[in-house]
Design an enzyme around this catalytic site. Structure first.
Site, PDB file in Angstrom:
ATOM      1  N   ARG A  42     142.476 109.887 138.473  1.00  0.00           N
ATOM      2  CA  ARG A  42     143.265 110.652 137.491  1.00  0.00           C
ATOM      3  C   ARG A  42     142.417 111.664 136.739  1.00  0.00           C
ATOM      4  O   ARG A  42     141.438 111.302 136.079  1.00  0.00           O
ATOM      5  CB  ARG A  42     143.942 109.676 136.518  1.00  0.00           C
ATOM      6  CG  ARG A  42     144.895 110.367 135.552  1.00  0.00           C
ATOM      7  CD  ARG A  42     145.799 109.384 134.835  1.00  0.00           C
ATOM      8  NE  ARG A  42     146.525 108.590 135.807  1.00  0.00           N
ATOM      9  CZ  ARG A  42     146.582 107.265 135.818  1.00  0.00           C
ATOM     10  NH1 ARG A  42     145.971 106.568 134.903  1.00  0.00           N
ATOM     11  NH2 ARG A  42     147.250 106.634 136.753  1.00  0.00           N
ATOM     12  N   CYS A  61     152.681 105.241 129.892  1.00  0.00           N
ATOM     13  CA  CYS A  61     151.518 104.522 129.377  1.00  0.00           C
ATOM     14  C   CYS A  61     151.532 104.527 127.850  1.00  0.00           C
ATOM     15  O   CYS A  61     151.547 105.584 127.220  1.00  0.00           O
ATOM     16  CB  CYS A  61     150.251 105.177 129.906  1.00  0.00           C
ATOM     17  SG  CYS A  61     148.766 104.342 129.344  1.00  0.00           S
ATOM     18  N   CYS A 121     143.499  99.911 135.623  1.00  0.00           N
ATOM     19  CA  CYS A 121     143.220 101.334 135.508  1.00  0.00           C
ATOM     20  C   CYS A 121     141.931 101.416 134.696  1.00  0.00           C
ATOM     21  O   CYS A 121     141.914 101.032 133.520  1.00  0.00           O
ATOM     22  CB  CYS A 121     144.387 102.004 134.780  1.00  0.00           C
ATOM     23  SG  CYS A 121     144.063 103.704 134.289  1.00  0.00           S
ATOM     24  N   CYS A 175     133.535 103.996 118.469  1.00  0.00           N
ATOM     25  CA  CYS A 175     133.350 104.817 119.683  1.00  0.00           C
ATOM     26  C   CYS A 175     133.092 106.252 119.223  1.00  0.00           C
ATOM     27  O   CYS A 175     133.958 106.861 118.574  1.00  0.00           O
ATOM     28  CB  CYS A 175     134.594 104.764 120.551  1.00  0.00           C
ATOM     29  SG  CYS A 175     135.182 103.079 120.828  1.00  0.00           S
ATOM     30  N   CYS A 193     135.682 109.168 119.656  1.00  0.00           N
ATOM     31  CA  CYS A 193     137.106 108.989 119.389  1.00  0.00           C
ATOM     32  C   CYS A 193     137.569 109.451 118.009  1.00  0.00           C
ATOM     33  O   CYS A 193     137.028 109.048 116.979  1.00  0.00           O
ATOM     34  CB  CYS A 193     137.481 107.527 119.589  1.00  0.00           C
ATOM     35  SG  CYS A 193     139.270 107.269 119.438  1.00  0.00           S
ATOM     36  N   CYS A 249     152.490 100.960 131.760  1.00  0.00           N
ATOM     37  CA  CYS A 249     151.061 100.779 131.565  1.00  0.00           C
ATOM     38  C   CYS A 249     150.808 100.673 130.062  1.00  0.00           C
ATOM     39  O   CYS A 249     151.531 101.265 129.263  1.00  0.00           O
ATOM     40  CB  CYS A 249     150.340 101.990 132.145  1.00  0.00           C
ATOM     41  SG  CYS A 249     148.570 101.986 131.829  1.00  0.00           S
ATOM     42  N   CYS A 261     141.390 102.861 113.670  1.00  0.00           N
ATOM     43  CA  CYS A 261     140.760 101.837 114.514  1.00  0.00           C
ATOM     44  C   CYS A 261     139.401 101.412 113.934  1.00  0.00           C
ATOM     45  O   CYS A 261     138.607 102.249 113.519  1.00  0.00           O
ATOM     46  CB  CYS A 261     140.588 102.381 115.930  1.00  0.00           C
ATOM     47  SG  CYS A 261     139.896 101.159 117.056  1.00  0.00           S
TER      48      CYS A 261
HETATM   49  N1  SAM Z   1     141.666 101.458 121.854  1.00  0.00           N
HETATM   50  C1  SAM Z   1     141.770 101.153 123.217  1.00  0.00           C
HETATM   51  C2  SAM Z   1     140.457 101.278 123.958  1.00  0.00           C
HETATM   52  O1  SAM Z   1     139.562 101.961 123.482  1.00  0.00           O
HETATM   53  O2  SAM Z   1     140.359 100.676 125.023  1.00  0.00           O
HETATM   54  C3  SAM Z   1     142.809 101.986 123.942  1.00  0.00           C
HETATM   55  C4  SAM Z   1     142.985 103.446 123.581  1.00  0.00           C
HETATM   56  S1  SAM Z   1     141.572 104.495 123.886  1.00  0.00           S
HETATM   57  C5  SAM Z   1     141.985 105.957 123.067  1.00  0.00           C
HETATM   58  C6  SAM Z   1     141.688 104.839 125.620  1.00  0.00           C
HETATM   59  C7  SAM Z   1     140.585 105.615 126.260  1.00  0.00           C
HETATM   60  O3  SAM Z   1     140.668 106.971 125.894  1.00  0.00           O
HETATM   61  C8  SAM Z   1     139.171 105.249 125.908  1.00  0.00           C
HETATM   62  O4  SAM Z   1     138.740 104.155 126.625  1.00  0.00           O
HETATM   63  C9  SAM Z   1     138.394 106.493 126.275  1.00  0.00           C
HETATM   64  O5  SAM Z   1     137.901 106.410 127.593  1.00  0.00           O
HETATM   65  C10 SAM Z   1     139.433 107.597 126.171  1.00  0.00           C
HETATM   66  N2  SAM Z   1     139.120 108.521 125.089  1.00  0.00           N
HETATM   67  C11 SAM Z   1     139.183 108.293 123.758  1.00  0.00           C
HETATM   68  N3  SAM Z   1     138.807 109.355 123.038  1.00  0.00           N
HETATM   69  C12 SAM Z   1     138.475 110.317 123.946  1.00  0.00           C
HETATM   70  C13 SAM Z   1     137.989 111.652 123.815  1.00  0.00           C
HETATM   71  N4  SAM Z   1     137.780 112.206 122.645  1.00  0.00           N
HETATM   72  N5  SAM Z   1     137.761 112.347 124.951  1.00  0.00           N
HETATM   73  C14 SAM Z   1     137.977 111.778 126.150  1.00  0.00           C
HETATM   74  N6  SAM Z   1     138.419 110.525 126.334  1.00  0.00           N
HETATM   75  C15 SAM Z   1     138.665 109.804 125.246  1.00  0.00           C
HETATM   76  C1  DTB Z   2     142.344 107.569 129.611  1.00  0.00           C
HETATM   77  O1  DTB Z   2     141.421 107.318 130.411  1.00  0.00           O
HETATM   78  N1  DTB Z   2     142.537 108.748 129.035  1.00  0.00           N
HETATM   79  C2  DTB Z   2     143.673 108.706 128.138  1.00  0.00           C
HETATM   80  C3  DTB Z   2     144.240 107.294 128.406  1.00  0.00           C
HETATM   81  N2  DTB Z   2     143.256 106.692 129.241  1.00  0.00           N
HETATM   82  C4  DTB Z   2     144.712 106.437 127.336  1.00  0.00           C
HETATM   83  C5  DTB Z   2     143.308 108.991 126.734  1.00  0.00           C
HETATM   84  C6  DTB Z   2     142.518 110.254 126.569  1.00  0.00           C
HETATM   85  C7  DTB Z   2     142.323 110.480 125.130  1.00  0.00           C
HETATM   86  C8  DTB Z   2     141.776 111.838 124.854  1.00  0.00           C
HETATM   87  C9  DTB Z   2     141.526 112.109 123.431  1.00  0.00           C
HETATM   88  C10 DTB Z   2     142.674 111.896 122.502  1.00  0.00           C
HETATM   89  O2  DTB Z   2     143.696 112.601 122.604  1.00  0.00           O
HETATM   90  O3  DTB Z   2     142.546 111.003 121.668  1.00  0.00           O
HETATM   91 FE1  SF4 Z   3     139.402 102.498 118.827  1.00  0.00          FE
HETATM   92 FE2  SF4 Z   3     139.247 104.956 119.800  1.00  0.00          FE
HETATM   93 FE3  SF4 Z   3     137.398 103.171 120.447  1.00  0.00          FE
HETATM   94 FE4  SF4 Z   3     139.902 102.894 121.425  1.00  0.00          FE
HETATM   95  S1  SF4 Z   3     138.484 104.558 121.884  1.00  0.00           S
HETATM   96  S2  SF4 Z   3     138.602 101.283 120.533  1.00  0.00           S
HETATM   97  S3  SF4 Z   3     141.084 103.719 119.692  1.00  0.00           S
HETATM   98  S4  SF4 Z   3     137.781 103.972 118.382  1.00  0.00           S
END
Ligand code: SAM
Ligand code: DTB
Ligand code: SF4
Length: 331
Positions: free
Chosen positions: A265, A101, A193, A61, A64, A133, A57
């Site tokens: 959730r 989802c 959501c 963030c 992530c 979703c 990506c």
């Molecule tokens: N890329 C899209 C976005 O960021 O909206 C969708 C996928 S993203 C992985 C979905 C959500 O997962 C993020 O908005 C964030 O709140 C959560 N998330 C991502 N990495 C995480 C982490 N290491 N721990 C907890 N929540 C995480």
């Molecule tokens: C959300 O709020 N939590 C989920 C889902 N929406 C997509 C993702 C959590 C991701 C946790 C870290 C990972 O496994 O990447």
């Molecule tokens: Fe990309 Fe992860 Fe950020 Fe979603 S949370 S926009 S997958 S870097």
């Protein structure tokens, strides 16, 4: 005397802060009471999460593991074939899940062949009778309309953190862009959501501020995921301290009180919690969890389906029946 059931959209930061900082047992009691007024407290909605496109990506963030710029030990995976995704959805349905989802590590959706494939997946999962979703990053109004027409039931787009703390965590987009996508989703008639993460280094005031942004929306999100940071090696936040469960309990309880009709959730973080700790979260008003047959969320571990089933049994909870199933069949 039973309190009147009202949904408020005019919360103030002071009110939410006062709720968040109440003595813990008072807070949990109040949240549990609200939970029982609005929901069947023995039911937990189970959402199965599948990463349909993993890693690579362009966003930064800092929490992530899927951001291309961090050296993390994940398997980058292009968009999965539709048939593979539908096979996972069928399995999810068979194991009692009511929502499926699909997540993609995209900054935003583009009008290309991959989006056409996502549309096919949405149609297919909908035909199985599951609530569908997606979480695909930013969406335009017309993309949201296309997803809605394909049968998308919900779109996950988290605020992630407070507006004030946002720039410390993500520099490649603005908080307002999150709100815009949520508006596009809402306008298209898809349920919203939206929640966030704790453990990023934010203050209590940031947490309350994020909840305030959600709780003062004209229509509250239908579901509010509360994630504890999953610390991924290679990301800037890998050495953050583990989130204290009582902080999760406070977040969940405050979300439950401020947005009583929403599904709250208990999302990332369950793998580091005992069954007892998760029990506290359900008592505080959480009524949904993510599962995945691969025992992962997207790239981090999550409890297994069998383990979860046993936990629900131990706590006297049962999977919520998919209330959209019947209407879907006639679509
Ligand atoms: N890329 C899209 C976005 O960021 O909206 C969708 C996928 S993203 C992985 C979905 C959500 O997962 C993020 O908005 C964030 O709140 C959560 N998330 C991502 N990495 C995480 C982490 N290491 N721990 C907890 N929540 C995480
Ligand atoms: C959300 O709020 N939590 C989920 C889902 N929406 C997509 C993702 C959590 C991701 C946790 C870290 C990972 O496994 O990447
Ligand atoms: Fe990309 Fe992860 Fe950020 Fe979603 S949370 S926009 S997958 S870097």
């Amino acid at each position: 005397m039973r309190k009147e059931k009202v949904i408020r959209h005019n919360w103030t930061k002071e009110e939410l802060k006062a709720i968040y900082t109440k003595p813990l047992l008072e807070l949990v009691y109040e949240a549990a009471t609200v939970h029982r007024q609005w929901h069947k407290a023995d039911e937990v909605q189970i959402s199965t999460l599948l990463s349909v496109k993993t890693g690579g990506c362009p966003e930064d963030c800092s929490y992530c593991g899927q951001a291309a710029r961090y050296q993390t030990a994940i398997n980058v995976q292009a968009l999965l074939p539709t048939a593979t995704v539908l096979a996972h959805a069928q399995k999810a349905k068979d194991s009692g899940s009511s929502r499926f989802c699909m997540a993609a590590a995209w900054r935003e959706v583009r009008d290309n062949r991959d989006f056409d494939r996502i549309i096919e997946m949405v149609k297919g999962v909908n035909e199985l009778g599951l609530e569908v979703c997606c979480t695909l990053g930013m969406l335009t109004e017309s993309q949201a309309e296309r997803l809605q027409a394909a049968g998308l039931y919900a779109y996950n787009h988290n605020l992630d953190t407070s507006e004030e703390f946002y720039d410390e965590i993500i520099s490649t987009r603005k908080f307002d862009q999150r709100l815009e996508t949520i508006q596009h989703v809402r306008k298209a008639g898809i349920t919203v959501c939206s929640g966030g993460i704790i453990g990023l280094g934010e203050t209590e005031t940031d947490r309350v501020s994020m909840l305030l942004s959600l709780a003062t929306m004209e229509t509250h999100p239908e579901s509010v995921p509360i994630n504890a940071l999953a610390r991924v090696k290679g990301t800037p936040l890998e050495n953050n301290p583990k989130v204290d469960t009582w902080e999760m309990v406070r977040m969940i309880a405050t979300a439950r009180i401020a947005m009583p009709a929403a599904m709250v959730r208990l999302s990332a973080g369950r793998i580091e919690m005992t069954e007892e700790e998760q029990g506290w979260c359900f008592m505080a008003g959480a009524n949904s969890i993510f599962t995945g047959e691969r025992e992962t969320l997207l790239v981090t571990p999550n409890p297994g389906v069998t383990e979860d089933r046993q936990m629900l049994k131990n706590l006297g909870l049962k999977p919520m029946v998919n209330y959209k199933k019947e209407s879907c069949k006639t679509n």
